[in-house]
Design an enzyme around this catalytic site. Structure first.
Site, mmCIF file in Angstrom:
data_model
loop_
_atom_site.group_PDB
_atom_site.id
_atom_site.type_symbol
_atom_site.label_atom_id
_atom_site.label_comp_id
_atom_site.label_asym_id
_atom_site.label_seq_id
_atom_site.Cartn_x
_atom_site.Cartn_y
_atom_site.Cartn_z
ATOM 1 N N HIS A 164 0.831 -1.203 0.000
ATOM 2 C CA HIS A 164 0.000 0.000 0.000
ATOM 3 C C HIS A 164 0.870 1.260 0.000
ATOM 4 C CE1 HIS A 164 -2.760 -2.948 2.103
ATOM 5 N NE2 HIS A 164 -3.526 -2.528 1.117
ATOM 6 N N LEU A 200 3.120 -9.205 -1.411
ATOM 7 C CA LEU A 200 2.621 -8.668 -0.154
ATOM 8 C C LEU A 200 1.099 -8.636 -0.171
ATOM 9 C CD1 LEU A 200 4.977 -5.670 0.705
ATOM 10 C CD2 LEU A 200 5.113 -8.044 1.433
ATOM 11 N N SER A 201 0.499 -9.028 0.934
ATOM 12 C CA SER A 201 -0.955 -9.052 1.064
ATOM 13 C C SER A 201 -1.317 -8.980 2.537
ATOM 14 C CB SER A 201 -1.532 -10.336 0.456
ATOM 15 O OG SER A 201 -2.909 -10.480 0.768
#
EC number: 6.3.2.1
Length: 314
Positions: free
Chosen positions: A50, A198-199
């Site tokens: 993000h 990435l999560s």
């Protein structure tokens, strides 16, 4: 007579608004003053992926970055636990303040849907494919909330990660089909050192599952290097890697064209995978070159093609 006033905005500081009318008034005033508004929609639980979107957005000249944090109930299916989704607002605000973000929009469900969900955006056939086949209604929920965010914030650009490639494709479809004057910017997937995308869901993996999850990115990389032999060769190579990890329950492994139509016989394409480890569902994808468009040495082309990320390991 009631005189409406623009809510307070302090330049160079983090300004948090929860009411749609407030953030709309502030962004309208900033546009009038000549600033560009760029939006990064999120559901919170922010990670480096993000923040990479935020940094890309901040590179827009003259931009004020708006980050929305809203866990959208419309995109959760009946078998998906909305209440279990991680909510880390204070940590998120701390991270965004450190990145120099000036506006964060944190509406509630009643703020976004005061009259319920009478109207929604239909994603068309692609919305029922791939992710949509196992998550019915998911993309209608995504497109509906993003269109509402666009209507509230009125950004010039909006930034989304390529990890959710089907979502990115559907958003581009939506703005084209509905004549929405927002530029959709895709940002390459951010990965761990072993290639795992990435999560926010990665936090649900235990130690063994985290190690096993690396097979997804390894499979994609194997497929990328085998794609010179065609789409089936790419799938075979990727499948061979996935088969080495019995704990992985593969939902789909497919090659599609860049707009997620049928796989091309030759040229640019996308290799996509979804799989479960225990109760955690992971997705990933990578750009590939199918057939003769790959290098004559059998390796993928590497050049100035902005649609293709470089392999993350040799």
């Amino acid at each position: 007579m009631t005189i409406s006033r623009t809510p307070k905005f302090s330049a160079g500081e983090l300004n948090v608004y929860s009411a749609p009318a407030d953030v709309a008034a502030v962004t309208r005033a900033l546009r009038t003053a000549g600033r560009r508004i760029v939006l990064v929609p999120t559901m919170g639980a922010l990670h480096e992926g993000h923040l990479t979107l935020v940094r890309a957005a901040k590179r827009t000249p003259g931009a004020v970055v708006v980050v929305s944090i809203f866990v959208n109930p419309l995109q959760f299916g009946p078998n998906e636990d909305l209440n279990a989704y991680p909510r880390t607002l204070e940590d998120d605000l701390t991270a965004l303040r450190a990145e120099g973000v000036e506006i964060v929009f944190t509406p509630t469900g009643s703020d976004m849907y005061p009259d319920g969900t009478r109207t929604s955006v239909h994603p068309g056939p692609l919305g029922d494919d791939l992710e949509g086949s196992s998550r019915p209604g998911h993309f209608a929920g995504v497109l509906t909330v993003v269109l509402k965010l666009f209507s509230i914030v009125r950004p010039d650009r909006a930034y989304f990660g390529e990890k959710d490639y089907q979502q990115l494709t559907l958003l581009r479809q939506m703005v084209a089909d509905l004549n929405v004057d927002v530029q959709i910017v895709g940002v390459p997937t951010v990965r761990e050192s072993d290639g795992l995308a990435l999560s926010s869901r990665n936090r649900y993996l235990d130690k063994d599952q985290r190690e096993q999850a690396g097979a997804l990115s390894a499979a994609l990389l194997a497929g990328k290097y085998a794609a010179a032999g065609g789409a089936e060769a790419a799938l075979d190579a990727a499948r061979a890697v996935l088969d080495e990890v019995p704990a992985l329950e593969v939902d789909y492994l497919q090659v599609r064209d860049p707009m997620l139509g049928p796989a091309p016989a030759e040229g640019q394409a996308r290799l996509l995978v979804a799989a479960r480890l225990g109760r955690t569902r992971l997705i990933d994808n990578i750009a590939i070159d199918v057939g003769a468009s790959a290098g004559i040495d059998g390796h993928p082309r590497v050049g100035n093609d902005q649609n293709h990320e470089l392999p993350w390991r040799n």
